[in-house]
Design a protein around this motif. Structure first.
Motif, mmCIF file in Angstrom:
data_model
loop_
_atom_site.group_PDB
_atom_site.id
_atom_site.type_symbol
_atom_site.label_atom_id
_atom_site.label_comp_id
_atom_site.label_asym_id
_atom_site.label_seq_id
_atom_site.Cartn_x
_atom_site.Cartn_y
_atom_site.Cartn_z
ATOM 1 N N ALA A 77 0.826 -1.213 0.000
ATOM 2 C CA ALA A 77 0.000 0.000 0.000
ATOM 3 C C ALA A 77 0.859 1.262 0.000
ATOM 4 O O ALA A 77 0.589 2.216 -0.729
ATOM 5 N N PHE A 114 -6.126 4.108 -5.174
ATOM 6 C CA PHE A 114 -4.766 3.812 -5.642
ATOM 7 C C PHE A 114 -3.840 3.552 -4.466
ATOM 8 O O PHE A 114 -3.056 2.611 -4.446
ATOM 9 N N SER A 115 -3.935 4.409 -3.456
ATOM 10 C CA SER A 115 -3.002 4.318 -2.345
ATOM 11 C C SER A 115 -3.195 3.031 -1.546
ATOM 12 O O SER A 115 -2.237 2.463 -1.037
ATOM 13 N N LEU A 116 -4.448 2.577 -1.447
ATOM 14 C CA LEU A 116 -4.684 1.334 -0.712
ATOM 15 C C LEU A 116 -4.533 0.106 -1.615
ATOM 16 O O LEU A 116 -4.841 -1.006 -1.202
HETATM 17 N N1 PFF Z 1 -0.561 1.535 -3.397
HETATM 18 C C1 PFF Z 1 0.577 1.796 -4.229
HETATM 19 C C2 PFF Z 1 1.026 3.220 -4.003
HETATM 20 O O1 PFF Z 1 0.374 3.951 -3.251
HETATM 21 O O2 PFF Z 1 2.033 3.611 -4.574
HETATM 22 C C3 PFF Z 1 0.293 1.548 -5.694
HETATM 23 C C4 PFF Z 1 -0.257 0.185 -5.936
HETATM 24 C C5 PFF Z 1 0.440 -0.931 -5.504
HETATM 25 C C6 PFF Z 1 -1.488 0.031 -6.542
HETATM 26 C C7 PFF Z 1 -0.090 -2.193 -5.657
HETATM 27 C C8 PFF Z 1 -2.014 -1.220 -6.715
HETATM 28 C C9 PFF Z 1 -1.307 -2.341 -6.249
HETATM 29 F F1 PFF Z 1 -1.801 -3.548 -6.407
#
Ligand code: PFF
Length: 479
Positions: free
Chosen positions: A29, A249-251
């Protein structure tokens, strides 16, 4: 149900403990989304109102979805497509729901291709700052500012020079993707888990250290005012839309990443508190990253709304006039790099697990095929900054008519695939999955289950559906 799932998963690679899973999931995440995208968006959107709305999105929409994805993986004990199919079959629903698992794998594959290119910029800057630090040490001034003797134009011009050099962009992308592929090929226990166990503590030490530094030498009061004092007039529909998209996106939601990671949990069922730990950690890191970056930006009187170049052009210049700027500047880019690695491995793991589970490929073969494929797409993305600067992949679509290759892949996955994946997840888990199974596997009971059920079955489909529509048709927002 739970026992059967564990038994069938016993021969699979998996996490060694519940805390190993939590650390790896937090590693997934916490990434560029927290330390690069969040400060960029918060800065551009005017701070407080965006931040508060973002936090609400994380807990009202993100958290129920985190729990839902982990539930599917935990119950299915195989790759995303197979796990959704299993939950669907056990619930009497159509196995065709697994389409959103396949779509998630495609989205994760596309995201890792450009994620590696952006992480390559970070690697380049870590190299520039590392070289500068070595020179500082060599000249007997290890605590001097960064890049002394360079004008603001020179420092900010580095990014343009980097973008104009396909060879440099390619080398950095190759290094980063190679590292990601190497870790994923080693497997869940001895690759991904080990990387998270080493890198996440290092990340937290750097984060806290640089934030304290920012508080001492920077302007923390202004930063906190900027981040937490809401000016509600700035909360336009477009800002709300970007806060919602950023929460997903962040999670790491909507791309089946947590379904995949959840499938490697072999024991225990306290999925509610596990999910809360992931959401709280991810959000805290984003907020701390803001409190790390903005005091430094404000101390030097720079513009918080610089956009995506904030971290790459604004901060290195700020480090020039700060005590120990050379050292802290280098550590800052190392910190972003560490966050990026633990996220990119989780992205590559989604299609890799699909290849293993659905095609019967070996882990090495699957990781190589998808890592290699993503590397090639990444090359197209980086050429979009120079040789293919005029290429518009989806130029026929007004939403993407002026976007280069990387922004097109980013925009298409972020605006279309990710919210669609999250929407289908919420409908599937809220309406199609057997709710008794959900309770057994997640351990949620009583009013907590009621609240979760309301959020996943009603609020999520509605809110995520709105992000999807307004993201695709911005004119709905009047802009
Ligand atoms: N959550 C990650 C970030 O905040 O940079 C991006 C991400 C990683 C999105 C893994 C989706 C995923 F499956």
């Amino acid at each position: 149900m739970v026992a059967a799932a564990s038994a069938s998963g016993a021969s699979r690679d998996g996490w060694s403990s519940r805390s190993a899973f939590i650390l790896a999931a937090i590693g997934a995440a916490v990434g560029l989304g927290n330390v690069w995208r969040f400060p960029t968006l918060a800065g551009e959107s005017g701070g407080g109102a965006f931040v508060i709305f973002y936090i609400a999105c994380v807990f009202l929409l993100g958290l129920p979805l985190v729990l839902s994805e982990i539930f599917i993986g935990r119950a299915g004990q195989t790759d995303a497509v197979g796990s959704i199919k299993k939950v669907a079959e056990d619930s009497g629903a159509s196995p065709r729901w697994s389409i959103f698992g396949a779509m998630g794998a495609v989205a994760a594959f596309l995201i890792v291709s450009f994620y590696s290119v952006v992480a390559g910029w970070v690697l380049y800057y870590a190299g520039v700052m590392g070289w500068d630090l070595l020179q500082a040490i060599g000249s007997g001034e290890p605590f001097r500012g960064a890049l002394v003797g360079e004008s603001q134009e020179m420092i900010q011009g580095r990014m343009g020079n980097l973008f104009a050099s396909p060879g440099m962009l390619l080398s950095m992308h190759l290094l980063f993707m190679g590292l990601t592929l190497w870790i994923v090929a080693r497997g869940v226990g001895s690759g991904i888990e080990k990387a998270a166990t080493w890198l996440m503590p290092m990340f937290f030490v750097l984060l806290v250290g640089i934030t304290i530094y920012g508080a001492v030498v920077g302007d923390m009061t202004d930063a906190i005012k900027f981040l937490f004092t809401p000016d509600w007039s700035k909360l336009t529909p477009a800002v709300m839309n970007s806060a919602l998209g950023q929460a997903l996106f962040s999670l790491s939601l909507g791309v089946a990443g947590l379904i995949t990671y959840g499938s490697y949990i072999q024991e225990g069922s306290k999925l509610g508190s596990t999910s809360a730990a992931i959401a709280i950690a991810d959000t805290s890191v984003a907020l701390i990253a803001g409190m790390m970056i903005f005091p430094i930006v404000f101390a030097v009187g720079l513009d918080p709304a610089a956009g995506p170049t904030l971290v790459f052009q604004t901060l290195p210049f700020a480090f020039q006039s700060m005590p120990a700027g050379a050292l802290i500047g280098f550590l800052f880019f190392v910190l972003i790099l560490v966050a990026a690695v633990t996220s990119s491995i989780s992205l590559l793991e989604v299609p890799t697990a699909w290849g293993i589970g659905e095609r019967g490929w070996s882990r090495h073969k699957s990781a190589l095929i998808f890592g290699g494929g993503a590397f090639l797409i990444g090359i197209a993305c980086l050429l979009g900054y120079n040789v293919w600067a005029d290429v518009r992949l989806l130029g026929f679509w007004s939403l993407f008519e002026n976007t280069d290759i990387l922004d097109t892949v980013d925009g298409f996955t972020g605006k279309v695939m990710l919210p669609l994946g999250a929407l289908l997840t919420s409908i599937f888990v809220g309406w199609k999955a057997d709710q008794k199974m959900v309770q057994d596997v997640t351990g949620l009971t009583g009013p907590m289950f009621g609240v979760w059920r309301f959020l996943i079955a009603w609020l999520c489909p509605l809110a995520v559906g709105i992000i999807l529509v307004t993201g695709l048709f911005p004119s709905v927002l009047g802009g």
